[in-house]
Design an enzyme around this catalytic site. Structure first.
Site, PDB file in Angstrom:
ATOM      1  N   GLU A 173       0.980  -1.246  -0.092  1.00  7.84           N
ATOM      2  CA  GLU A 173       0.058  -0.027  -0.016  1.00  7.84           C
ATOM      3  C   GLU A 173       0.793   1.116   0.020  1.00  7.84           C
ATOM      4  O   GLU A 173       0.765   2.222   1.099  1.00  7.84           O
ATOM      5  CB  GLU A 173      -0.828  -0.140   1.236  1.00  7.84           C
ATOM      6  N   GLU A 362      -5.216  -8.680   1.276  1.00  2.83           N
ATOM      7  CA  GLU A 362      -5.793  -8.113   2.586  1.00  2.83           C
ATOM      8  C   GLU A 362      -7.217  -7.914   2.503  1.00  2.83           C
ATOM      9  O   GLU A 362      -7.686  -7.500   1.440  1.00  2.83           O
ATOM     10  CB  GLU A 362      -4.933  -6.830   3.004  1.00  2.83           C
TER      11      GLU A 362
HETATM   12  C1  BGC Z   1      -2.409  -2.375   6.113  1.00  3.72           C
HETATM   13  C2  BGC Z   1      -2.491  -3.115   7.556  1.00  3.72           C
HETATM   14  C3  BGC Z   1      -3.380  -2.653   8.371  1.00  3.72           C
HETATM   15  C4  BGC Z   1      -4.700  -2.878   7.733  1.00  3.72           C
HETATM   16  C5  BGC Z   1      -5.921  -2.561   8.600  1.00  3.72           C
HETATM   17  C6  BGC Z   1      -3.759  -2.142   5.580  1.00  3.72           C
HETATM   18  O1  BGC Z   1      -3.895  -0.821   5.218  1.00  3.72           O
HETATM   19  O2  BGC Z   1      -1.735  -2.945   5.217  1.00  3.72           O
HETATM   20  O3  BGC Z   1      -1.093  -3.223   7.858  1.00  3.72           O
HETATM   21  O4  BGC Z   1      -3.241  -3.398   9.537  1.00  3.72           O
HETATM   22  O5  BGC Z   1      -4.925  -2.095   6.755  1.00  3.72           O
HETATM   23  O6  BGC Z   1      -6.086  -1.487   9.064  1.00  3.72           O
END
Ligand code: BGC
Length: 454
Positions: A173, A362
């Site tokens: 990101e 993610e």
């Molecule tokens: C990030 C993580 C973070 C997650 C939740 C993402 O933007 O890569 O490191 O914990 O979001 O906020």
């Protein structure tokens, strides 16, 4: 929201699908000065008053450094076949460059070997927001030399681990760490400077392409990608000023980093901020170098954004209309829950063309979990995953090549500026005792992945 047309089960994604949990070094490892590790910008940023909720520090986090065997076993026991971790640059190079730290090298060998032993395919992120503090002192991502430092680090990791690790994610990101860290001051290193932001963006754009190209030459049969945050953007009303504001937000949140990578240069679309960025970086000189043919694009999505025109907000003249004020379902972070928007944004990225494969690197949600008699009945989290997987399956059926999904995250951890208050894990962590307790959402994943669900 209309009803899901698909009900996902693991088999519906095919047998070669990557099912993973995603983690990050700074959020999990702790042991921040153990065995020669150098400080990262988050260790130093956390000392500043009022920057992190409850004054929390990432120094211990979940002690993954000491407990990785047990934690990897948990990931395996929940049925996953893939484990996403990141390398801490300052554990490998305490000063960011120069001599590597032998104990740090050994640690990642052990973690990778353990993954391989358990049948968890390691996906390694090279940069998940924890720059060595020594490099920040020299300007960090805003410094001209960052690309030289980063490329050296990437080449080193590729040579050191490339025979065991085939799956690489260059950056996590970039919009997150450049905007929150260099423009808004909300994340490490806490800078609020437009020129620093412009430089950091451009250097990250170069780093993702250089990094990809280096991995391509150094890793035999490598599977190489980089990850972007993305959010469907919805204008608050159809008034032209709201639509224009939503378009500006879309450029920043979704297009800024991927378009140069795909060979389209920076997006501009009459957005003065982006014209300035282009001039500041003399970007036209770099169009070729900003490109890299990745094997996959990692997409990370948590929420959509509703945007309206706001003349009081400098530079973008746009602001978010929060889910809470619109009275729509949201998580403990205040993030709107909307699986349709997940489907929408995946399709939107796929439409670019030139992307070989998408992996969701993610997706997940924080809720206020209650431990009752040792049980965490987090039904809202389970529903979040289940509904998002249905949306993902729909995109797959509509022709998007999606080859993996990684849940954020294995266990509750250091959630950046939220400290330890926001819990995203499938496994609950008691940060006083480091006791792990599998949440019901974790058991749901186990049943989902081992096909116990009908
Ligand atoms: C990030 C993580 C973070 C997650 C939740 C993402 O933007 O890569 O490191 O914990 O979001 O906020």
């Amino acid at each position: 929201m209309h009803k899901a047309q698909y009900t996902a089960n693991a088999a519906s994604f095919g047998k070669d699908f990557w099912w993973g949990v995603a983690t990050a070094a700074a959020q999990n490892e702790g042991a921040h000065t153990a065995d020669g590790r150098g400080l990262s910008i988050w260790d130093v940023f956390a000392r500043r008053q009022g920057k992190i909720k409850g004054g929390a520090k990432p120094y211990d986090a979940c002690h993954f450094y000491y407990r990785y065997k047990e934690d990897l076993m948990l990931a395996k026991a929940l049925g996953f076949n893939t484990f996403r971790l990141s390398f801490s640059w300052s554990r490998l190079f305490p000063m960011g460059k120069g001599k590597p730290n032998k104990a740090g090298l050994a640690f990642y060998h052990q973690v990778i070997d353990e993954c391989l032993k358990l049948g968890l395919v390691p996906f390694v992120t090279l940069y998940h927001w924890d720059l060595p503090q020594a490099l920040e002192k020299e300007g960090g991502w805003a410094a001209f030399h960052i690309n030289e430092w980063f490329n050296h680090y990437v080449r080193f990791c590729a040579k050191e681990y490339g025979s065991k690790v085939k799956h690489w994610i260059v950056l996590n990101e970039p919009f997150g760490f450049t905007s929150l860290g260099y423009l808004l001051g909300r994340h490490a290193p806490g800078k609020k400077s437009l020129p620093a932001f412009f430089s950091a963006v451009h250097h990250a754009v170069l780093a993702q392409a250089d990094g990809g190209n280096i991995l391509r030459t150094e890793v035999h049969k490598g599977h190489i990608g980089t990850s972007f945050s993305c959010s469907a953007i919805v204008p608050y009303t159809q008034k032209p000023e709201d639509v224009a504001a939503a378009n500006r937000a879309d450029i920043l949140f979704n297009r800024l980093f991927i378009e140069p990578l795909l060979g389209k240069g920076y997006p501009k679309d009459n957005f003065p901020l982006l014209e300035k960025l282009e001039i500041h970086n003399q970007a036209w000189k770099y169009e070729k170098r900003m490109q890299c043919k990745m094997d996959f694009i990692g997409l990370q999505n948590y929420f959509p954004l509703t945007i309206r025109h706001n003349a009081f907000i400098p530079l973008v003249q746009a602001s978010e209309v929060k889910a809470i004020t619109r009275k729509v379902p949201h998580t403990a972070m205040g993030w709107e829950i909307n699986p349709d928007s997940f489907h929408h944004i995946i399709k939107r990225f796929w439409k670019y063309g030139g992307i070989k494969e998408i992996i969701i690197t993610e997706n997940g949600a924080a809720f206020k979990d209650k431990v009752e008699h040792g049980v965490i009945n987090d039904t809202a989290r389970t529903a979040y995953f289940s509904d998002h997987l249905d949306a993902l399956l729909r995109a797959r059926h509509e022709g998007v090549k999606i080859s993996g999904y990684m849940a954020w995250t294995l266990m509750d951890n250091f959630e950046w500026a939220e400290g330890y208050a926001a819990r995203f894990g499938l496994v609950h962590v008691d940060f006083k005792t480091q006791l792990r307790t599998i949440k019901n959402s974790g058991y749901w994943w186990r049943d989902f992945l081992t096909e116990k669900q009908v």
